[in-house]
Write a protein that holds these residues in place. Structure first.
Motif, mmCIF file in Angstrom:
data_model
loop_
_atom_site.group_PDB
_atom_site.id
_atom_site.type_symbol
_atom_site.label_atom_id
_atom_site.label_comp_id
_atom_site.label_asym_id
_atom_site.label_seq_id
_atom_site.Cartn_x
_atom_site.Cartn_y
_atom_site.Cartn_z
ATOM 1 N N ASN A 1 48.656 -39.916 -42.338
ATOM 2 C CA ASN A 1 49.387 -38.794 -42.955
ATOM 3 C C ASN A 1 48.612 -37.483 -43.035
ATOM 4 N N TRP B 1 49.460 -22.458 -40.674
ATOM 5 C CA TRP B 1 49.447 -23.418 -39.571
ATOM 6 C C TRP B 1 48.022 -23.860 -39.259
ATOM 7 N N SER B 2 47.039 -22.943 -39.407
ATOM 8 C CA SER B 2 45.667 -23.370 -39.143
ATOM 9 C C SER B 2 44.825 -23.588 -40.398
ATOM 10 N N CYS C 1 41.728 -32.965 -42.798
ATOM 11 C CA CYS C 1 41.655 -34.086 -43.736
ATOM 12 C C CYS C 1 40.953 -35.269 -43.075
ATOM 13 N N GLU C 2 41.385 -35.570 -41.856
ATOM 14 C CA GLU C 2 40.805 -36.693 -41.125
ATOM 15 C C GLU C 2 39.305 -36.498 -40.939
ATOM 16 N N HIS D 1 46.084 -24.220 -43.812
ATOM 17 C CA HIS D 1 46.678 -25.203 -44.726
ATOM 18 C C HIS D 1 47.721 -25.967 -43.901
ATOM 19 N N PRO D 2 47.278 -26.786 -42.920
ATOM 20 C CA PRO D 2 48.184 -27.266 -41.872
ATOM 21 C C PRO D 2 49.464 -27.953 -42.366
ATOM 22 N N ARG D 3 49.438 -28.586 -43.522
ATOM 23 C CA ARG D 3 50.658 -29.303 -43.932
ATOM 24 C C ARG D 3 51.481 -28.525 -44.947
ATOM 25 N N CYS E 1 46.147 -34.142 -42.064
ATOM 26 C CA CYS E 1 46.015 -33.252 -40.919
ATOM 27 C C CYS E 1 44.620 -33.431 -40.325
ATOM 28 N N ALA E 2 44.295 -32.647 -39.311
ATOM 29 C CA ALA E 2 43.002 -32.817 -38.632
ATOM 30 C C ALA E 2 41.829 -32.558 -39.575
ATOM 31 N N GLU F 1 55.088 -27.903 -43.733
ATOM 32 C CA GLU F 1 55.854 -29.140 -43.574
ATOM 33 C C GLU F 1 56.149 -29.807 -44.935
ATOM 34 N N CYS G 1 47.305 -32.418 -50.605
ATOM 35 C CA CYS G 1 48.304 -33.433 -50.255
ATOM 36 C C CYS G 1 47.903 -34.766 -50.893
#
Ligand code: SF4
Lengths: 486, 275
Positions: free
Chosen positions: A33, A154-155, A38-39, A157-159, A35-36, A162, A16
């Motif tokens: 912006n 969903w777990s 990434c953060e 590649h969380p984004r 996901c978890a 979307e 992303c």
């Protein structure tokens, strides 16, 4: 506080590139912006597990040393080795990988990237069959049918969903998010009614059940993007799907071949394939052939289960068959942020995407023979260089033991298991946070990585470290030739 | 002439020695043979640095020399690659790519062999008294040109994808076989006397596969054709037992023939309703 915009996230293959970071005192303090995952990566780059000084093992203990000494020792180990392996590469920049391949050629070693334990089988089948693919942008704007096979974005590649697929607001295809929310709400409502009814009218629960059963409207008949999930268990992604096929573990190949036969209008002589009724498969095939633009994403569930590489062979053939009737593309869900880049750079420089053996002076490729896991399992190598990876914790035990038994050099930012058993440890900067570079997204689009903060003092990027090792190896070789001539 | 090779040590590194080939040894003295080049890891060596060599004159001198290797050479790859005549006998285990692309002659191994034995073979015979690894007779990665002739006999078990992409020739396995026997095969015959893992004959277009033991399953893309009382494997070798005959693979418009013994496979009896 300075805010850096349009940063690429160096975690998973979705790469992303819309992350916004707030920097304070040379550290990232806020991530927007992402996901978890990434953060976590951006906020923890200065954690206590960080290695800050080069280490060398002396009498079984690590002692701090200078960078020059560590590089000299590394070069000596590699130059003396008869069959070294150079492994990792998927969590660093293309620029560093390029130097790594030069180094492998110079020392006559086997160089391999993490594809060997993830999408290696996919690459083999792609070489056999070819791959009809496209960019994620195309899928975002045009695809009206998405299939996730053996992966749980969903777990992992969380984004992904979307940004690129079912829940993305495309130019020609709308997001399926609202439909999904409505579905969740109605399910919750249904649950409430059911429990209330149970409490009030205890007599005829079966009758109530029958009344509460939603009249079956095949979701495939409705408008908008559709989502099909094939997996061995009901994952979070499967919860969202319009169609969920729960395949028996290890039976994906049979399922794919059955779907192929159905797409080609052939009759099957069995009622169930891989635990799924053929009638249900017929419905799914109807949805596939009646879409305008379908995209199949597959993950490790498919590449590593049962038939392994031949699963991908069958999936690619299925897409080929589907393309006789509509438009379909296929794409592997790559894990590490630059594993695609590793395959690309390997291919530019050697002709092969992974598992390249330089021991005869020219590149040779035969996964099974020249792949690092197999080399280690057979106990053939006599030294190893690991860059930005942790094979000791991820490889089979026998392979990891062999790796640890021989001289081992680790280049990377963390004190992970491989670093702990290594003989030489050289700390490096985080690519995409403390060093710039290039990485390839899973759809083969190159994305620039930014440097947003400075690395700890004295810590260099992988590329620079590898360059120094390479020139030291060349120096040692020159000295040796001179000594021999004399 | 008979040339005896004795490994001087237990090999740790991979050795690549395609010079171990009767064609190459022919007309050379034992000293000349000893100077032939081989690779050990990333270093080039001479054959006599790795093996002790002995020559003996045979009573009936065959045209091409007979090479006998005494000991474990499971790390030595490409033995007999491309050989055109003569004979190699290995009294121990042999490494990968044994007899790759061989055209004629005979290789006998009194031990196990690793992967890609008889890869892309065109003629001659390979007989293995132990087990064989994966990709027996199959081409290397990325190639679709499989075995084009010759005969492979394995008395033990074999790994996965035996005879993949095979076009001609015969493979006889007197033990069990891994999955994907005869993957994408286009011709020739494969016989497996004992059990076979799943996906036999996947994507086959033509050719014959005969399984005498239990198969895990038959792919849904195969269709039943009938029951046969006996099946002929090759001239002079017939199995007398009832066999189901399937054809496939439908997904490739194939007309390959898959014989599966009826006795050990009661789980396939549901196909009988289509007969
Ligand atoms: S989906 Fe992947 S690339 Fe995107 S923010 Fe999350 S971890 Fe980073």
């Amino acid at each position: 506080m300075p805010v850096v915009k349009a940063v690429s996230c160096p975690v998973c293959g979705s790469l992303c590139d819309d992350i916004e970071l707030t920097i304070e005192n040379g550290e990232v303090v806020k991530v927007k912006n992402g996901c978890a995952m990434c953060e976590a990566k951006f906020l923890s780059h200065r954690s206590e597990h960080r290695i800050r000084k080069p280490l060398i093992r002396k009498d079984g203990e690590f002692v701090e040393t200078t960078l020059e000494e560590a590089i000299r020792r590394t070069a000596e180990i590699l130059a003396e080795a008869n069959y070294p392996v150079l492994y990792g590469w998927s969590n660093t920049s293309c620029e560093a990988i390029s130097v790594g391949i030069e180094l492998a050629e110079e020392v006559g070693g086997v160089i391999d990237n993490t594809a060997v334990v993830c999408h290696g089988p996919s690459l083999l089948s792609v070489q056999d069959m070819g791959i009809p693919s496209c960019t994620l942008g195309q899928i975002r704007h045009r695809a009206d049918l998405i299939i996730y096979w053996g992966c749980d974005p969903w777990s992992a590649h969380p984004r992904h969903i979307e940004r690129y697929t079912a829940f993305a607001e495309g130019r020609f295809e709308k997001s399926a998010w609202r439909g999904y929310m409505a579905k969740i709400r109605s399910l919750i409502g249904l649950k409430k009614i059911r429990s209330a009814a149970k409490r009030l009218v205890l007599k005829e629960p079966s009758e109530i059940e029958a009344r509460l059963k939603p009249t079956f409207v095949p979701s495939i008949a409705r408008e908008g993007r559709k989502l099909i999930v094939v997996d061995v268990r009901r994952t979070k992604t499967a919860e969202m799907a319009d169609f969920f096929i729960q395949v028996e573990p290890g039976k994906d190949y049979e399922l794919l071949q059955a779907l192929r036969a159905l797409v080609r209008d052939q009759e099957l002589e069995v009622d169930h394939v891989a635990g799924v009724p053929v009638e249900y498969l017929e419905e799914v095939v109807d949805a596939m052939v009646s879409c305008d633009f379908g995209a199949l994403f597959f993950g490790l569930g498919l590449t590593m289960g049962g038939a392994k590489l031949r699963n991908i062979d069958a999936a690619l053939s299925l897409i080929r068959d589907l393309n006789m009737r509509t438009k379909f593309v296929i794409m592997p869900m790559r894990g590490h942020f630059n594993v695609t880049g590793a395959n690309m750079v390997f291919t530019w420089q050697t002709g092969y995407p992974y598992a390249v053996d330089f021991s005869l002076g020219y590149p040779r490729y035969n996964p099974g023979e020249t792949s690092v896991v197999d080399v280690l399992l057979r106990g053939e190598s006599d030294a190893a260089l690991v860059v930005a990876s942790d094979p000791v914790s991820s490889f089979p035990r026998k392979a990891a033991e062999h790796l640890a038994r021989n001289p081992l050099i680790y280049v990377g930012p963390h004190m992970d298991v491989t670093a702990q058993v290594a003989d030489v440890v050289i700390p490096s900067a985080f690519v995409g946070i403390e060093a710039p570079g290039t990485a390839y997204r899973m759809d083969h689009v190159p994305i620039p990585l930014k440097k947003v903060v400075d690395p700890p003092e004295g810590v260099l990027p992988d590329e620079e470290i590898l360059r120094r090792i390479l020139s030291e190896v060349r120096k040692i070789k020159r000295e040796k030739t001179k000594a021999e001539a004399a | 002439m008979i040339v005896n090779l004795y490994p001087l040590k237990e090999f740790k590194l991979p050795v690549i020695a395609e010079c171990i080939n009767p064609e190459v040894f022919k007309g050379k003295s034992i000293e000349e043979i000893g100077r032939l080049e081989v690779w050990e890891g990333n270093k080039q060596r001479r054959l006599n640095e790795l093996f002790k060599l002995e020559a003996e004159e045979a009573e009936s001198s065959p045209e091409a020399p007979v090479i006998t290797i005494h000991g474990d050479v499971s790390r030595v790859r490409r033995i007999g690659a491309g050989m055109k005549n003569g004979e190699i006998v290995v009294k121990g285990d042999a490494g990968m790519h044994l007899g790759e692309e061989m055209r004629d002659g005979k290789i006998t191994v009194y031990g196990n062999v690793l992967g890609w034995a008889g890869s892309m073979m065109r003629g001659g015979t390979i007989e293995v008294h132990g087990n064989a690894g994966d990709y027996l007779g199959a081409p290397y990665r990325g190639s679709t040109e499989g075995m084009k002739g010759g005969k492979i006999i394995v008395h033990g078990n074999v790994g996965r994808e035996a005879g993949a992409h095979m076009k001609k020739g015969i493979i006889k396995i007197y033990g069990c076989a891994g999955q994907f026997v005869g993957f994408r095969m286009k011709g020739g015959t494969i016989y497996v006397q004992k059990d076979c893992e799943a996906r036999v004959g996947a994507c086959m277009v033509d050719g014959t596969i005969i399984v005498g033991g239990c198969v895990e399953s038959v792919l849904p893309s195969f269709t039943i054709e009938g029951l046969r009382k006996r099946v002929k494997i090759e001239e002079g070798e017939v199995v007398e037992a009832p066999f189901y005959l399937f054809t496939g693979d439908l997904t490739e418009n194939g007309r390959g023939r898959l014989f599966v013994a009826k006795g050990p496979n009661p789980h396939l009896s549901h196909y009988e309703k289509f007969l």
